[in-house]
Design a protein around this motif. Structure first.
Motif, PDB file in Angstrom:
ATOM      1  N   LEU A  86       0.802  -1.228   0.000  1.00 12.45           N
ATOM      2  CA  LEU A  86       0.000   0.000   0.000  1.00 12.45           C
ATOM      3  C   LEU A  86       0.837   1.281   0.000  1.00 12.45           C
ATOM      4  N   PRO A  87       1.862   1.437   0.849  1.00 12.51           N
ATOM      5  CA  PRO A  87       2.651   2.673   0.785  1.00 12.51           C
ATOM      6  C   PRO A  87       3.334   2.871  -0.567  1.00 12.51           C
ATOM      7  N   THR A  88       3.785   1.785  -1.180  1.00 17.11           N
ATOM      8  CA  THR A  88       4.434   1.880  -2.488  1.00 17.11           C
ATOM      9  C   THR A  88       3.451   2.391  -3.533  1.00 17.11           C
ATOM     10  N   VAL A  89       2.239   1.866  -3.507  1.00 14.68           N
ATOM     11  CA  VAL A  89       1.217   2.292  -4.471  1.00 14.68           C
ATOM     12  C   VAL A  89       0.854   3.761  -4.251  1.00 14.68           C
ATOM     13  N   ILE A  90       0.708   4.159  -3.013  1.00 15.95           N
ATOM     14  CA  ILE A  90       0.350   5.553  -2.718  1.00 15.95           C
ATOM     15  C   ILE A  90       1.445   6.509  -3.195  1.00 15.95           C
ATOM     16  N   ILE A  91       2.700   6.183  -2.899  1.00 19.12           N
ATOM     17  CA  ILE A  91       3.809   7.038  -3.327  1.00 19.12           C
ATOM     18  C   ILE A  91       3.888   7.092  -4.847  1.00 19.12           C
ATOM     19  N   ALA A  92       3.719   5.946  -5.504  1.00 16.94           N
ATOM     20  CA  ALA A  92       3.788   5.921  -6.969  1.00 16.94           C
ATOM     21  C   ALA A  92       2.653   6.723  -7.591  1.00 16.94           C
ATOM     22  N   ILE A  93       1.451   6.591  -7.077  1.00 18.98           N
ATOM     23  CA  ILE A  93       0.320   7.343  -7.628  1.00 18.98           C
ATOM     24  C   ILE A  93       0.509   8.845  -7.409  1.00 18.98           C
ATOM     25  N   LEU A  94       0.951   9.243  -6.216  1.00 14.14           N
ATOM     26  CA  LEU A  94       1.174  10.666  -5.956  1.00 14.14           C
ATOM     27  C   LEU A  94       2.302  11.221  -6.834  1.00 14.14           C
ATOM     28  N   GLY A  95       3.398  10.484  -6.933  1.00 15.50           N
ATOM     29  CA  GLY A  95       4.522  10.944  -7.751  1.00 15.50           C
ATOM     30  C   GLY A  95       4.172  11.004  -9.221  1.00 15.50           C
ATOM     31  N   CYS A  96       3.512   9.977  -9.723  1.00 11.10           N
ATOM     32  CA  CYS A  96       3.103   9.979 -11.130  1.00 11.10           C
ATOM     33  C   CYS A  96       2.059  11.058 -11.391  1.00 11.10           C
ATOM     34  N   GLY A  97       1.174  11.263 -10.434  1.00 14.45           N
ATOM     35  CA  GLY A  97       0.182  12.330 -10.576  1.00 14.45           C
ATOM     36  C   GLY A  97       0.836  13.699 -10.645  1.00 14.45           C
TER      37      GLY A  97
END
Length: 157
Positions: A86-97
């Motif tokens: 979950l933290p990896t997905v959140i960081i990736a979505i925020l960074g990609c966003g």
């Protein structure tokens, strides 16, 4: 006196069982999806540092990174991997966003940013580069004034 059991077996701790083939495949798939997501995220971050027009490719990598983050979340949930993903997905979505929003702003202000980049590349002194930035800021402020009717939104030193 209790004895130490390195395998974690004993009273209340049953012997761990080997996962079946389907579970192993689900775990492997989740790992592959996570690897692709991280590569796309890194590509989005790196290409956002390039000069125009190459910087615009960051948006493609960022959009694909968001899609793969969702795929990774689904694959990890199906593999019952717990919440470690979950933290990896959140960081990736925020960074990609963030990269995607930057790319959208680059597209919206492309002519002005290309002019700023060309001016900075041809500037021989720091004072000339500062003049390029001042000209860009003035054009941006005039554009915002024509769009919103408000002035003074740009903070200056």
């Amino acid at each position: 006196m209790s004895s130490f059991d390195p395998n974690g077996t004993g009273p209340g701790n049953p012997t761990p069982t080997e996962p079946d083939e389907k579970t192993k495949e689900l775990i492997a798939r989740a790992g592959r999806e996570g690897m692709v997501m991280m590569v796309l995220f890194a590509a989005a971050l790196l290409t956002s540092l390039y000069t125009l027009p190459w910087r615009l490719t960051a948006g493609l990598f960022a959009a694909a990174g968001i899609i793969w983050a969702i795929r990774y979340a689904i694959a990890s949930t199906r593999a019952k991997r717990g919440g470690t993903w979950l933290p990896t997905v959140i960081i990736a979505i925020l960074g990609c966003g963030w990269c995607l929003l930057g790319t959208i702003s680059n597209v919206a202000f492309y002519p002005m940013q290309q002019e700023l980049q060309d001016c900075r590349e041809s500037a021989l002194t720091e004072q000339a580069a500062l003049g390029c930035q001042t000209t860009y800021d003035d054009k941006l402020e005039n554009l915002m004034k024509s769009l919103t009717g408000q002035t003074g939104w740009l903070l200056r030193d």
